[in-house]
Design a protein around this motif. Structure first.
Motif, short mmCIF file in Angstrom:
data_model
loop_
_atom_site.label_atom_id
_atom_site.label_comp_id
_atom_site.label_asym_id
_atom_site.label_seq_id
_atom_site.Cartn_x
_atom_site.Cartn_y
_atom_site.Cartn_z
N LYS A 1 0.46 -1.30 0.23
CA LYS A 1 -0.05 -0.05 0.30
C LYS A 1 1.05 1.30 -0.73
O LYS A 1 0.53 2.51 -0.37
CB LYS A 1 -0.72 -0.12 1.26
N ALA A 2 1.30 1.15 0.77
CA ALA A 2 2.85 2.08 1.12
C ALA A 2 3.14 2.46 -0.75
O ALA A 2 3.56 3.92 -0.87
CB ALA A 2 4.28 2.18 1.78
N TRP B 1 11.64 -1.25 4.17
CA TRP B 1 12.26 0.37 3.94
C TRP B 1 13.33 0.73 2.38
O TRP B 1 12.43 1.52 1.29
CB TRP B 1 12.53 1.31 4.83
N GLU B 2 14.07 -0.21 2.93
CA GLU B 2 15.07 -0.41 1.89
C GLU B 2 14.04 -1.08 0.13
O GLU B 2 14.34 -0.94 -0.95
CB GLU B 2 16.26 -1.14 2.39
N GLN B 3 13.17 -2.14 0.37
CA GLN B 3 12.72 -2.37 -1.10
C GLN B 3 11.53 -1.20 -1.44
O GLN B 3 11.04 -1.02 -2.78
CB GLN B 3 11.87 -3.98 -0.61
N ILE B 4 10.75 -0.57 -0.60
CA ILE B 4 10.03 0.43 -0.66
C ILE B 4 10.83 1.55 -1.91
O ILE B 4 10.18 2.09 -2.81
CB ILE B 4 8.83 0.66 0.44
N LYS C 1 13.91 1.49 -3.23
CA LYS C 1 13.90 0.66 -4.57
C LYS C 1 13.02 1.07 -5.77
O LYS C 1 12.98 1.31 -6.62
CB LYS C 1 14.48 -0.34 -4.37
N GLU C 2 11.24 0.68 -4.92
CA GLU C 2 10.80 0.71 -6.53
C GLU C 2 10.46 2.38 -6.33
O GLU C 2 9.88 2.21 -7.79
CB GLU C 2 9.17 -0.40 -5.73
N ILE C 3 9.99 3.21 -5.53
CA ILE C 3 9.51 4.67 -5.83
C ILE C 3 11.09 4.75 -6.36
O ILE C 3 10.51 5.78 -7.61
CB ILE C 3 9.21 5.22 -4.33
N ARG C 4 12.34 4.68 -6.71
CA ARG C 4 13.18 5.67 -7.28
C ARG C 4 12.79 5.42 -8.86
O ARG C 4 13.77 5.61 -9.38
CB ARG C 4 14.22 5.28 -6.91
N ARG D 1 20.04 8.92 6.12
CA ARG D 1 21.38 9.93 5.04
C ARG D 1 22.11 8.43 4.35
O ARG D 1 22.43 8.42 3.34
CB ARG D 1 21.74 9.95 6.30
N GLN D 2 21.61 6.93 5.24
CA GLN D 2 22.98 6.04 4.69
C GLN D 2 22.15 5.28 3.38
O GLN D 2 22.92 5.27 2.32
CB GLN D 2 23.12 4.48 5.12
N ASN D 3 20.40 6.39 3.21
CA ASN D 3 19.98 5.39 1.94
C ASN D 3 19.53 7.14 1.26
O ASN D 3 18.71 6.55 0.03
CB ASN D 3 18.80 4.97 2.56
#
Length: 232
Positions: free
Chosen positions: A22-23, A69-72, A74-77, A97-99
């Motif tokens: 959903k996010a 969050w990293e997977q989310i 990645k999809e949005i980018r 910051r790392q992401n």
């Protein structure tokens, strides 16, 4: 987007209700609706509340692990959009910051969290300050803290917004934008954080009216139905 046009931020917040799918869906709908930025609240429940708090379990169920969050992200980018985050503690801020997130918002509940504000200020990223419920003196101290800990001239936008959802029209008080400009105009830009219900006609009107006060950012707290309507 032209230089004189306001930046439109789609505030996803916790509308995903703990669902990664959903996010992503809400973010993509916002992008298709021509939002310039999508913004999430990235936090851990332990940063937000003590375990004894009545709402701890609620926020625990709605928060994601950093791996999710990293997977989310990645999809949005995959789309041409910037990603901002509300942050509530050092752990989530370090993750952001790392992401390499593009900007951050200091929630009004952290307006006196100078340790967090100081750390964030050193990133040289755009900073939004939520003003709802804060005194002018508190806003002034937070702004000065950012200036004291930034490497260069900070990019700060002070967001006006009433601390209730949905906001009644009589509580909108757009004139406070002018007050912010008079007091802080040399140090910050101003914007609006709109909490009017998405199915209210004035959810269109109030942001447009705010442009007369020189708003550079319009943050829309939309819900899913409105985002779907905007796609049509």
């Amino acid at each position: 987007m032209k230089n004189d046009e306001p930046i439109i931020i789609a505030e996803i917040a916790n509308a995903h209700q703990g669902s990664p799918e959903k996010a992503i869906e809400l973010a993509v709908s916002s992008i298709k609706s021509n939002a310039d930025v999508v913004k999430f609240q990235i936090y851990t429940a332990d940063e937000l509340l003590v375990k004894q708090h009545a709402r701890y379990s609620h926020f625990k169920s709605q928060s994601f692990t950093f791996n999710i969050w990293e997977q989310i992200l990645k999809e949005i980018r995959k789309y041409d959009v910037k990603i901002y985050a509300d942050i509530f503690g050092h752990e989530s801020l370090n993750f952001c910051r790392q992401n390499q997130l593009d900007g951050f918002k200091i929630h009004s509940s952290d307006i006196r969290n100078y340790s967090l504000i100081s750390f964030l200020s050193s990133f040289n990223k755009p900073i939004l300050i939520g003003s709802g419920g804060s005194k002018i003196e508190e806003l002034d101290e937070a702004i000065n803290c950012i200036y004291s800990n930034s490497n260069g001239s900070p990019d700060i936008t002070l967001l006006h917004g009433y601390q209730a959802y949905p906001t009644n029209i009589e509580d909108t008080s757009l004139e406070r934008l002018q007050k912010f400009k008079c007091i802080f105009g040399k140090k910050v830009k101003v914007g609006i954080s709109d909490h009017i219900s998405g199915d209210d006609f004035f959810s269109y009107v109030i942001p447009i009216m705010s442009l007369a006060y020189g708003t550079s950012i319009i943050e829309k707290h939309e819900y899913e139905k409105r985002l779907e309507d905007l796609e049509r």
